[in-house]
Design an enzyme around this catalytic site. Structure first.
Site, PDB file in Angstrom:
ATOM      1  N   THR A 140       0.811  -1.220   0.000  1.00  0.00           N
ATOM      2  CA  THR A 140       0.000   0.000   0.000  1.00  0.00           C
ATOM      3  C   THR A 140       0.842   1.268   0.000  1.00  0.00           C
ATOM      4  O   THR A 140       0.437   2.279  -0.550  1.00  0.00           O
ATOM      5  CB  THR A 140      -0.933   0.006   1.227  1.00  0.00           C
ATOM      6  OG1 THR A 140      -0.165  -0.274   2.397  1.00  0.00           O
ATOM      7  CG2 THR A 140      -2.033  -1.021   1.073  1.00  0.00           C
ATOM      8  N   GLY A 237      -0.958  -3.232  13.915  1.00  0.00           N
ATOM      9  CA  GLY A 237      -2.217  -3.955  13.811  1.00  0.00           C
ATOM     10  C   GLY A 237      -3.160  -3.295  12.827  1.00  0.00           C
ATOM     11  O   GLY A 237      -2.897  -2.194  12.344  1.00  0.00           O
ATOM     12  N   CYS A 270      -3.974   3.264   7.033  1.00  0.00           N
ATOM     13  CA  CYS A 270      -4.750   2.438   7.961  1.00  0.00           C
ATOM     14  C   CYS A 270      -5.441   3.251   9.046  1.00  0.00           C
ATOM     15  O   CYS A 270      -6.353   2.745   9.708  1.00  0.00           O
ATOM     16  CB  CYS A 270      -3.876   1.360   8.585  1.00  0.00           C
ATOM     17  SG  CYS A 270      -2.333   1.992   9.288  1.00  0.00           S
ATOM     18  N   GLU A 359     -12.506  -2.945   8.598  1.00  0.00           N
ATOM     19  CA  GLU A 359     -11.509  -2.083   7.957  1.00  0.00           C
ATOM     20  C   GLU A 359     -11.599  -2.301   6.456  1.00  0.00           C
ATOM     21  O   GLU A 359     -11.563  -3.434   5.988  1.00  0.00           O
ATOM     22  CB  GLU A 359     -10.109  -2.425   8.454  1.00  0.00           C
ATOM     23  CG  GLU A 359      -9.018  -1.573   7.805  1.00  0.00           C
ATOM     24  CD  GLU A 359      -7.613  -2.037   8.157  1.00  0.00           C
ATOM     25  OE1 GLU A 359      -6.782  -1.199   8.510  1.00  0.00           O
ATOM     26  OE2 GLU A 359      -7.363  -3.257   8.047  1.00  0.00           O
ATOM     27  N   LEU A 442       2.413   2.657  12.533  1.00  0.00           N
ATOM     28  CA  LEU A 442       1.549   3.077  13.625  1.00  0.00           C
ATOM     29  C   LEU A 442       1.247   1.890  14.534  1.00  0.00           C
ATOM     30  O   LEU A 442       0.459   1.003  14.186  1.00  0.00           O
ATOM     31  CB  LEU A 442       0.244   3.671  13.064  1.00  0.00           C
ATOM     32  CG  LEU A 442       0.420   4.755  11.976  1.00  0.00           C
ATOM     33  CD1 LEU A 442      -0.934   5.263  11.511  1.00  0.00           C
ATOM     34  CD2 LEU A 442       1.292   5.893  12.461  1.00  0.00           C
ATOM     35  N   MET A 573      16.040  42.727  -9.242  1.00  0.00           N
ATOM     36  CA  MET A 573      15.965  42.467  -7.798  1.00  0.00           C
ATOM     37  C   MET A 573      16.272  41.011  -7.486  1.00  0.00           C
ATOM     38  O   MET A 573      16.936  40.699  -6.488  1.00  0.00           O
ATOM     39  CB  MET A 573      14.595  42.889  -7.273  1.00  0.00           C
ATOM     40  CG  MET A 573      14.433  44.410  -7.226  1.00  0.00           C
ATOM     41  SD  MET A 573      12.882  44.992  -6.500  1.00  0.00           S
ATOM     42  CE  MET A 573      11.749  44.773  -7.881  1.00  0.00           C
ATOM     43  N   LYS A 643      15.955  26.180 -14.045  1.00  0.00           N
ATOM     44  CA  LYS A 643      15.556  27.350 -13.264  1.00  0.00           C
ATOM     45  C   LYS A 643      15.560  26.971 -11.788  1.00  0.00           C
ATOM     46  O   LYS A 643      14.970  25.978 -11.406  1.00  0.00           O
ATOM     47  CB  LYS A 643      14.149  27.824 -13.666  1.00  0.00           C
ATOM     48  CG  LYS A 643      14.108  28.603 -14.970  1.00  0.00           C
ATOM     49  CD  LYS A 643      12.704  29.102 -15.250  1.00  0.00           C
ATOM     50  CE  LYS A 643      12.659  29.930 -16.524  1.00  0.00           C
ATOM     51  NZ  LYS A 643      13.289  31.242 -16.387  1.00  0.00           N
TER      52      LYS A 643
END
Length: 893
Positions: A140, A237, A270, A359, A442, A573, A643
């Protein structure tokens, strides 16, 4: 036909998928049998790395972060092409985040030697690396997770062996290679990062058994295997985030936060909201807002069809992960509008037998009605318990409801509790709450069967609840120390150089036209009167070049001034600012200074302090760029065409002198182009996601001055009043966008200038109302990401500016249309052509460069502050509309 100029992004391309077979300083495992021997080699590299000092490690960490950041777009493309999941432009953000935010978080963190020492207590804490890290990377997030884990390992002096997902191995290993090659070039040992070329179950199991620690990001089966390997593992998890919308919540903010999160990379993070639980009293209003923002509510049997298509045998159907809502509906045999962003199934059961209670990792969302807050908590608790223990939960509420917030906090067994926050972007940290660590791994703590709680960091021994309330980041309003304005003010203002700053030697930077026409003579006379010795450089071109700047800075070094005075348009400038930088800090590199950023305060590169050696004074001679009060400069390499857009507040001039006497000879073409550029500056600053009360007032005033005085300045070039007010408008708009930044209008205009040589102001003008209509969409494909920007409201902002400029109507829609018509009338009055084609752009060359131009416009630094986050295909359509004069009545998703 000449080739289009090359951009910085093109100058450093990513390694392609086939590079895995090329020679490189990596340890590559070609077969299961050789893995153990390769790990022995890696341990030798890590043993050497363990002796490095903090200074050596930080140099490597910096180089690796820069390299990964530079390749965020090619890596995002590769990930989407290889996996067929998600959205390329969102993966760009993930890659950018993995490099920039992680670097910013840990750049000053000590990871080597003595961390703490308490002489009185006799306590010393010393940092030592763990050894070889087994990194399992998911399909993922194949590139961003690889970047994230590689940077953490480099910062902590660990070696890393990657086991990529078979369906994402090319993009994963390419990301790892980019980080590794930059790290080795900066001094890291060869072989400190490696990967399994042909991942297999046997190789992965062997790696997990022989490594010192496992970083496992992926599905439950793989994480379970990591924890069962006998090796210490940091695994994650599943998430099943239930988002409660309380009856005290801001409904517009709540719904748009969820939509922003749920559509990010098609819902694959997730932490993303999987279900929304809405209190009965606001249910209908929430539903209406969802529909307004692009959600489609399924009816009847279609709810079961979609649910059973996404969830099969109790798990997510891999073919549906990260897919757009219309594609999911089609797979389920359900018809939905093409504009659908999220499919919502209204449902009741929170039991695992209901597919909507799971989920889903894609663009579908379950929606429950709760009779009261206690009922909502009960439903959320059940959803967490059956599929998301320890991961993430969300609450949208008026934060004065402290008792409800405490009840929610106490009930949720999740390590991330997000308040009024888009969960996808909020859960990974450091975007909507700045105390939550940035992480793409996580943990769910013991509740989720994990060995650590919270976002992956150095502190993994406790379950820690992180209650992260949404916060708006600090903004700023920065200008030069002094801004002098009014006709005839220049000689008086220049006295400050001697009387206040004590300057003795001045260096004037300008262009040959102004110098030969005597425009710098009043400056020279003022300097002579003060006894300030001066010298001049006038070889500045319309697009200032590095070569010209180097020529000028050599004269500056020989002359050793204590003040640089840049006089002219934006080019003079800009050139002066670059020379100033090269003079004060000759060791700095343009490719470092030009590195892109999502948040200027969190950028990887940090500018050195300016002004200690030399002051900088900017004196404009045209009313357009506002460069005299901005921290921006653009320099071009004449040899390569690259540039370099340089942006930092250290480039802010010390003093700006806006004297209308210097602007009375502007030709009509320059008056037109520069004047409409001022209006573009004001409009983009006003609708920017970083707009504030401090920038709004001056942006409004600048826009009104343009409508009131630009026609007169154009028709009557010697009209002092009109020139004076246009000079003020330019400076005010410059202050506004210096602090609120610009948007995609300028991003696109820069490329029209670079590829097709349309003067900058007119390049802005030819797409101005089309971009405004695009931004004004109430249901944009994506909205800009910034903590203070809560929901799409650009149309209301345009209407507010329109009213201030004198346009009326019965509602925002009518005022907006009248404002757009007024802009078109103004453009016609000052000679702006209607289409890109009208500027002599060849159709064949336009179409040949369109893809490249659109991608480079997307990658322009100004794009990030746009209220609507653009997709490359959308930019392309605006370009085509403006070329063929196609109608642009709506740019709704």
């Amino acid at each position: 036909m000449s080739e289009a100029p090359k951009t910085k992004a093109e100058a450093t391309t990513a390694k392609n998928a086939n590079s895995a077979a090329a020679d490189a300083p990596a340890i590559i495992v070609h077969s299961d049998e050789e893995l153990s021997d390769k790990l022995v080699q890696m341990r030798e590299a890590q043993k050497k790395f363990a002796t490095y000092t903090q200074e050596q490690v930080d140099k490597i960490f910096y180089a690796a972060a820069l390299a990964a950041n530079a390749q965020r777009i090619p890596l995002a493309k590769m990930a989407v092409e290889e996996t067929g999941m998600g959205i390329m432009e969102d993966k760009v953000i993930k890659n950018h985040y993995a490099a920039e935010f992680v670097y910013n978080k840990y750049k000053d963190t000590q990871t080597c030697g003595v961390l703490e020492q308490d002489l009185a207590g006799g306590m010393t804490k010393v940092a030592e690396p763990i050894g070889v890290v087994a990194a399992v990377i998911p399909t993922t997030n194949p590139t961003s997770t690889a970047i994230f884990k590689a940077l953490l390992c480099l910062k902590t002096r660990n070696a890393m062996m990657i086991s990529p997902h078979p369906r994402a191995k090319e993009s994963t290993t390419t990301a790892a290679r980019i980080v590794l090659e930059a790290a080795v070039a900066a001094g890291a040992p060869e072989g400190i990062i490696g990967w399994i070329e042909n991942p297999s179950l046997v190789a992965t199991q062997t790696l997990m058994a022989e490594a010192d620690i496992i970083l496992a990001t992926g599905g439950p089966g793989m994480v379970t295997a990591a924890y069962s390997s006998g090796t210490p593992a940091l695994g994650v998890g599943p998430g099943n985030n239930p988002a409660i919308i309380d009856d005290s919540a801001d409904i517009v903010n709540s719904v748009n936060s969820i939509m922003h999160s749920k559509t990010f990379d098609n819902g694959m993070i997730c932490a993303t909201e999987q279900n929304v639980i809405v209190l009965d009293g606001v249910y209908d209003a929430v539903k209406a807002e969802f529909e307004k923002r692009g959600a489609f509510f399924l009816k009847g049997d279609d709810i079961d069809k979609v649910g059973n298509t996404v969830i099969v045998n109790g798990g997510v159907n891999a073919k549906m992960v990260g897919q757009p809502a219309p594609k999911i509906a089609q797979a389920a045999g359900v018809k939905v509008p093409a504009w659908t962003k999220v499919l919502i199934g209204e449902t009741e059961s929170v039991e695992v037998s209901n597919p909507w209670a799971h989920e889903k990792l894609t663009t579908i969302l379950g929606m429950y009605r709760a009779k009261d807050f206690d009922d909502a908590l009960a439903k959320a608790t059940k959803l967490v318990a059956d599929g998301g223990y320890g991961h993430t939960s969300s609450l949208f509420i008026d934060t004065r409801e402290s008792e409800k917030m405490q009840a929610h906090r106490d009930a949720m067994k999740t390590c991330r509790i997000l308040i009024n926050t888009p969960a996808a972007q909020g859960g990974i940290g450091d975007i909507y709450n700045f105390q939550l660590a940035p992480s793409l791994t996580l943990g769910c703590g013991s509740w989720g069967g994990n060995s650590f709680a919270g976002n992956l960091d150095v502190h993994q021994l406790l379950n820690v609840k992180s209650v992260a309330e949404r916060r708006e980041n600090m903004l700023w309003f920065r200008t030069p120390e002094k801004v002098y304005f009014k006709k005839g003010c220049m000689p008086v203002a220049l006295r400050e150089l001697g009387e206040v700053y004590g300057c003795k030697r001045a260096f004037i930077v300008t262009d040959s036209f102004l110098y030969k026409n005597g425009n710098t003579q009043p400056i020279e006379r003022a300097l002579d009167e003060m006894g300030i010795v001066h010298s001049s450089f006038w070889n500045v071109q319309p697009d200032p070049t590095i070569q010209s700047a180097r020529e000028g800075v050599q004269q500056i070094r020989n002359f050793e001034p204590d003040v640089i005075i840049a006089m002219g348009g934006g080019s003079a400038m800009d050139a002066g600012k670059i020379m100033w930088t090269m003079y004060e800090h000759p060791e700095e590199k343009f490719d470092d200074m030009a590195v892109d950023f999502m948040d200027i305060r969190k950028r990887v590169y940090r500018f050195k302090k300016m002004g200690d050696k030399c002051k900088f004074v900017a004196i404009p001679t045209s009313s357009g760029t506002g460069s005299e009060v901005t921290p921006f400069a653009i320099i071009t390499d004449a040899d390569t065409g690259i540039k370099w857009p340089i942006t930092d507040y250290e480039l802010m001039p010390t003093m700006a002198i806006v004297d209308t006497d210097n602007m009375m000879t502007q030709p009509k073409g320059l008056t037109s182009a520069s004047g409409i550029d001022v209006l573009t500056h004001a409009m983009e600053a006003y609708v920017s996601i970083m707009a504030s009360d401090y920038t709004d007032g001056i942006a409004l005033r600048a826009a009104k001055l343009v409508f009131d005085y630009l026609p007169t300045a154009y028709d009557e070039p010697t009209n002092v009043e009109a020139r004076d007010h246009m000079a003020n408008a330019s400076c005010l708009a410059g202050m506004a966008f210096s602090n609120a930044f610009l948007g995609v209008n300028h991003s696109m205009a820069h490329k029209l200038g670079a590829y097709h040589h349309i003067p900058h102001g007119w390049a802005n003008a030819v797409i101005l109302t089309r971009v405004a209509r695009y931004n004004a969409a109430e249901r944009p494909t994506k909205m800009g990401t910034f903590s203070q920007y809560q929901y799409p409201h650009a149309k209301a902002r345009y209407a507010e500016m329109g009213r201030f400029c004198g346009f009326t109507g019965k509602d925002d829609d009518e005022v907006f249309e009248n404002f757009m018509a007024g802009i078109e009338k103004l453009k016609e009055h000052i000679g702006v052509k209607k289409t890109i084609a009208d500027y002599g752009v060849d159709e064949k060359y336009f179409l040949e460069t369109l893809d490249e131009m659109s991608e480079n416009a997307f990658n322009d630094q100004r794009t990030g502050a746009n209220p609507r986050y653009p997709l490359i295909d959308e930019i392309k359509e605006i370009y085509k509309d403006a070329f063929y004069d196609r109608p642009a009545s709506s740019y709704e998703a």
